[in-house]
Design an enzyme around this catalytic site. Structure first.
Site, PDB file in Angstrom:
ATOM      1  N   SER A 387       1.818  24.952 -10.099  1.00 52.19           N
ATOM      2  CA  SER A 387       2.596  23.889  -9.469  1.00 52.19           C
ATOM      3  C   SER A 387       3.673  24.442  -8.533  1.00 52.19           C
ATOM      4  CB  SER A 387       3.196  22.982 -10.557  1.00 52.19           C
ATOM      5  OG  SER A 387       3.636  21.761 -10.033  1.00 52.19           O
ATOM      6  N   LYS A 412      -3.243  24.321  -9.459  1.00 55.85           N
ATOM      7  CA  LYS A 412      -3.103  22.875  -9.646  1.00 55.85           C
ATOM      8  C   LYS A 412      -3.481  22.127  -8.374  1.00 55.85           C
ATOM      9  CE  LYS A 412       0.178  19.363 -11.188  1.00 55.85           C
ATOM     10  NZ  LYS A 412       1.571  19.080 -11.600  1.00 55.85           N
TER      11      LYS A 412
END
Length: 421
Positions: A387, A412
């Site tokens: 992330s 992600k």
């Protein structure tokens, strides 16, 4: 709201929603929905009026006093009527404007947040306006619980596990974690599996020194059960609530390796919850071949960039001529903090750009305010780096500011935004 003479917050929000330039701008890109005939810039204002109220005419300049009063009332009534009609058109509510309740407005606020910013411009291959209309017809929305159910049902049609409604308790949990507040748990950070066929939740990483870490739970394993409850179809917030609890209390989890079949032997861990006071930033000075400043960055909270900046300043005063930024098992956190940490090491360049479904881009750039923009920098990553940590690592690499070493990161591939309602 204006037609029935209602006032107060509901009427005010209906008028604000109707007159919002952004709303009209967005509607103008989709004229098939019939909203653009009421232009915020006034191009269609005259045709709209004469089209809807052709019987209204301005009286002659000399009229009896009682007629003038009647005209004034009629004129004021037209103003109220036009505002109500505009509100009804602008949000495409299949109800009279006077029937738009506070709960309806909350639903529309959530619907519009997705309409304006969702990554998939097809909204999972459906007409987003029709989805809204069906919800407004199907749900009474008499209570806040009804409204939450309507919003959750609408969001579920996107088939996107990362787009969810957070009620006040879940929102408090998320924002509390972002601020770095201490909680008791087992130290597992989880995410949805990238392969939708995978049942369960994916372990992104374990917090160093936590009960899960000491027991041998590793990143990229699959969490199958929590206290005999299957995690298949479970939301991240439900799982997090089950994993956290009072200090010293026990929780049982079942784990298997990612990519293994469901018949593969699983491992059960009986863990005791412990305080998890996460330290986002720590640093130390190392006398190696050249004086090196080591910075451990474990997560991103609201103050992380300030802590990293202070760490660089302290290490520089100690004589550091190069830096190692360790982001192994950093599962992310505040996106803004990740961008601001990049600005600690960069004076110029684009850190990241975000494009929405309509191709509109937001650029996040360095601001010529780096604490050290030239000393050699090495960034260490692994499979638990995810992330916001991936955004930071990618920005430093792409701008040739740092060398990346370690393993392939989690991947992600999307950014989530909290939108307050």
């Amino acid at each position: 709201a204006g037609e029935s003479g209602e006032s107060g917050e509901s009427g005010k929000r209906a008028r604000e929603l109707a007159m919002s330039p952004r709303c009209v701008l967005n509607c103008s890109s989709a004229p098939r929905h019939g909203v653009c005939h009421l232009s915020a810039h006034g191009r269609d204002r005259r045709s709209a009026r004469t089209g809807r109220c052709s019987s209204l005419r301005r009286p002659s300049s000399v009229v009896p006093a009682e007629d003038a009063l009647s005209w004034l009332k009629l004129k004021e009534g037209w103003k109220k009527l036009s505002v109500a009609a505009l509100a009804a058109l602008a949000v495409s509510v299949p109800l009279r404007a006077s029937a738009v309740s506070e709960e309806n407005l909350l639903y529309l606020e959530a619907w519009r947040a997705v309409y304006q910013a969702y990554v998939d411009g097809t909204y999972n291959g459906q007409n987003w306006f029709k989805v809204k209309d069906r919800a407004l017809k199907s749900y009474q929305m008499n209570t806040r619980k009804d409204t939450y159910a309507a919003i959750e049902n609408t969001l579920s049609t996107l088939d996107d596990p990362y787009t969810k409604l957070l009620d006040p308790s879940k929102y408090a949990f998320i924002t509390g974690n972002k601020k770095g507040n201490s909680i008791s748990g087992v130290g597992i950070e989880i995410a949805y599996p990238k392969d939708k066929a995978t049942e369960g939740l994916l372990v992104v990483n374990t917090q160093p020194g936590s009960p899960a870490d000491r027991s041998g739970v590793k990143s990229n394993q699959v969490l199958l059960q929590i206290d005999e409850k299957s995690t298949s179809g479970m939301s991240l917030y439900e799982a997090a609530a089950l994993l956290k609890g009072g200090e010293g209390t026990s929780v049982s989890i079942k784990i298997r390796e990612q990519g293994s079949s469901s018949t593969t032997t699983t491992t059960t861990y009986d863990l005791k919850r412990a305080p998890l006071s996460r330290t986002a930033v720590s640093s130390t000075f190392c006398s190696l071949d050249s004086p090196t400043g080591y910075i451990r960055l474990g997560s991103f909270s609201d103050q992380t960039d300030l802590e990293v900046r202070q760490a660089v300043k302290n290490l520089k005063s100690d004589g550091a001529s190069r830096y190692v930024l360790d982001m192994r098992n950093n599962g992310g956190g505040s996106f803004d903090a990740g961008v601001n940490v990049a600005r600690v090491f960069m004076n110029d360049g684009v850190i990241v750009n975000i494009a929405d479904s309509k191709g509109i881009k937001d650029y996040f750039e360095a601001k010529n305010a780096a604490e050290d923009a030239s000393s050699p920098l090495t960034v260490v990553v692994n499979g638990g780096t995810a992330s916001a940590a991936e955004v930071l690592a990618g920005a430093l690499k792409d701008n040739k500011r740092a060398t990346l070493v370690g393993e392939k990161t989690f991947g992600k591939g999307l950014i989530q935004t909290l939108v307050k309602l």
